[in-house]
Design an enzyme around this catalytic site. Structure first.
Site, PDB file in Angstrom:
ATOM      1  N   ARG A  66     -10.442 -11.425   1.628  1.00  0.00           N
ATOM      2  CA  ARG A  66     -11.318 -12.431   1.027  1.00  0.00           C
ATOM      3  C   ARG A  66     -10.688 -13.818   1.047  1.00  0.00           C
ATOM      4  O   ARG A  66     -11.398 -14.830   1.077  1.00  0.00           O
ATOM      5  CB  ARG A  66     -11.687 -11.989  -0.398  1.00  0.00           C
ATOM      6  CG  ARG A  66     -10.509 -11.853  -1.314  1.00  0.00           C
ATOM      7  CD  ARG A  66     -10.824 -10.999  -2.534  1.00  0.00           C
ATOM      8  NE  ARG A  66     -10.884  -9.578  -2.215  1.00  0.00           N
ATOM      9  CZ  ARG A  66     -11.185  -8.613  -3.093  1.00  0.00           C
ATOM     10  NH1 ARG A  66     -11.463  -8.929  -4.357  1.00  0.00           N
ATOM     11  NH2 ARG A  66     -11.205  -7.350  -2.727  1.00  0.00           N
ATOM     12  N   LYS A  72       0.828  -1.199   0.000  1.00  0.00           N
ATOM     13  CA  LYS A  72       0.000   0.000   0.000  1.00  0.00           C
ATOM     14  C   LYS A  72       0.866   1.253   0.000  1.00  0.00           C
ATOM     15  O   LYS A  72       1.996   1.216   0.478  1.00  0.00           O
ATOM     16  CB  LYS A  72      -0.873   0.033   1.267  1.00  0.00           C
ATOM     17  CG  LYS A  72      -2.007  -0.966   1.287  1.00  0.00           C
ATOM     18  CD  LYS A  72      -2.800  -0.850   2.582  1.00  0.00           C
ATOM     19  CE  LYS A  72      -3.941  -1.846   2.622  1.00  0.00           C
ATOM     20  NZ  LYS A  72      -4.976  -1.611   1.608  1.00  0.00           N
TER      21      LYS A  72
END
Ligand code: BES
Ligand code: MN
Ligand code: ZN
Length: 498
Positions: free
Chosen positions: A349, A275
């Site tokens: 996920r 990130k």
């Protein structure tokens, strides 16, 4: 007094040191005990209200300093709006929260509130008390107290009520839920050097004292189960993965449990798809789903809810390193589904894929709800006023939306379908772990749906509401603890035997 919150109830009396609070409805005059308190001041209500332009609207206030005839330093008259307005439990909680913010503005540390009108049922008074405690919360574990700060910010509250015994019972029950929310907030706030996977596991294990059965699966156990999606996320970190299973058996044990599953990424750096630096510190809160599940279990056990609930949290850390998973890697999940990793930052996920599959097969739940700070895109779509709701079952979705309105933790249902599912097709594996920017929250939900069979299931994307200061009347801190009050409400309304 340190930043502590003290609450007691008392039978109606006009004795108050500090601030005495009265509520008045729109275009009404003080009634009941409030009328008696006002009378003691000798002031003319109509003249004071007119001079202050006070009509009893929500948010309006009149203050009288050192009122004659009363012990109080200040009499504070607050408007509640039209009769019936804001009479949901979340409306009463908001009333409590807004009072605490007023008191902070006045630097008050002692308050008495008159609550004897007939709208003030025990459950509503308890909601107001809970709202006060929620708004008063702040996370200051790592703040060194200043020398001249002789404990500013503490608050002692006395609620003057008509039926003390019933109100006390309702408050104890409500405070169980509030404690769950505050545990979730504490966990989300804790800095990531202090709250790794093992420290989180230890916090969950403490629930055993309340009668929650806690089971912990370590790396070899997860490998034996074939949870390679979850393990793929964890493999770049020095911190070992854990799957923690919490069971509260408060029901008769004759039906399938309700299952609640949480994303517990204790820090999300993005991994190799790292990130940007700005704001990365917020990713200490990427375990907000797991925190909500843990807080819910605390709430249910504390109030001895008559329900069977299983809470499952996947605890991992997503870090870049020589052992980290790479873009291009293909993982085989516990279900057998192969997953091409196209972005290591789409890690939540992967954790949920195995946790959901495991939960539905081991526990055969009557319904399964997951909570996850899953996508930044849900915050783009809904901001911090609603969490995203995705579901394969209209009845479960409707129940959740209703529980959201009553608890004040609101949900907005998002679409799902084949056209979105197509976006996660992979050239090399069964699916890929990201569909890119379009419909980012929906494709994440489609990914999860690949690991859910025909059990009624709902996915709550709480990335926009759980952290980064989603301020409401009942929250002034960085983390909201979103999900505990919502699911506690759902359990009360639909899953608890009474
Ligand atoms: N934990 C983040 C989502 C998030 C963002 C939570 C902001 C809280 C606040 C999640 O793991 C993530 O990185 N999602 C990516 C998905 C993308 C790579 C497909 C995102 O939202 O950008
Ligand atoms: Mn991520
Ligand atoms: Zn994440």
């Amino acid at each position: 007094m340190p930043h502590e919150f003290h609450l007691k109830t008392a039978s109606l009396a006009l004795k108050a040191t500090g601030i005495l609070v009265l509520y008045v409805a729109e275009d009404a005059v003080p009634a009941g005990a409030a009328a008696a308190a006002w009378q003691a001041t000798g002031l003319d209500w109509a003249r004071v209200a007119a001079a202050a332009r006070f009509r009893g609207r929500q948010g309006q206030a009149v203050g009288i300093l050192v009122p004659a005839g009363l012990d109080a330093d200040r009499l504070l008259v607050l408007g509640t709006g039209k009769p019936g307005q804001g009479d949901s439990l979340s409306g009463w909680a908001d009333r409590g929260g807004s009072l605490v913010s007023k008191l902070a503005g006045l630097k008050a540390d002692r308050v008495a509130v008159l609550l004897d009108d007939e709208a003030a049922t025990p459950e509503r008074v308890a909601a107001l008390a809970g709202g006060m405690r929620l708004r008063h919360y702040r996370y200051d574990r790592y703040r060194t107290p200043k020398k001249d700060d002789n404990g500013e910010g503490g608050l002692t509250v006395t609620l003057h009520v008509a039926g003390k015994a019933a109100v006390d019972r309702a408050i104890a029950d409500r405070m169980a839920t509030v404690s769950g929310t505050l545990l979730a907030r504490d966990l989300v706030h804790r800095p990531p050097n202090d709250l790794g996977t093992l420290e989180f596991t230890a916090e969950a294990a403490r629930l055993a004292e309340l009668g929650v059965e806690v089971e912990v699966l370590d790396q070899p156990a997860l490998a034996a189960l074939g949870m390679n999606a979850l393990l793929g996320v964890a493999q770049g970190s020095a911190r070992p993965p854990r799957l923690v299973i919490m069971r509260w058996r408060g029901g008769k044990g004759d039906g399938a449990p309700l299952a609640v599953v949480g994303k517990g990424v204790v820090f999300d750096s993005g991994g190799i798809s790292i990130k940007p630096g700005a704001g990365m510190e917020d990713m200490k809160g990427d375990m907000g789903g797991a925190a909500a599940v843990t807080g819910l279990m605390l709430a249910l056990a504390t109030r001895k809810a008559s329900v069977d609930v299983v809470g499952v949290i996947g605890l991992v850390e997503n870090m870049p390193s020589g052992t980290a998973m790479r873009p291009g890697d293909i993982l085989t999940a516990m279900s057998g589904t192969t997953i091409e990793i196209v972005n290591t930052d789409a890690e939540g996920r992967l954790v949920l894929a195995d946790a959901l599959w495991y939960t539905q097969h081991r526990f055969r739940p009557q319904a399964m709800i997951d909570l996850a700070t899953l996508t930044g895109a849900i915050g783009v779509a809904l901001g911090s006023d609603h969490a995203g709701l995705f579901s394969n079952n209209d009845e479960l979705a409707a129940r959740l939306i209703a529980a959201g309105l009553e608890s004040g933790e609101k949900l907005w249902r998002m679409p799902m379908g084949a056209a979105y599912d197509k976006l996660i097709e992979s050239r090399f594996a069964d699916i890929k772990n990201s569909g890119g920017r379009p419909a980012g929250s929906i494709t994440a939900a489609q990914f999860l749906a690949r690991f859910v069979n025909d059990v009624p299931w709902a996915h709550l994307d709480i990335a926009g509401v759980a952290l980064a200061s989603p301020q409401t009347e009942t929250n002034a801190s960085w983390s909201s603890g979103f999900g505990v009050a919502l699911l506690d409400r759902l359990v009360r309304d639909h899953y608890e035997a009474r």
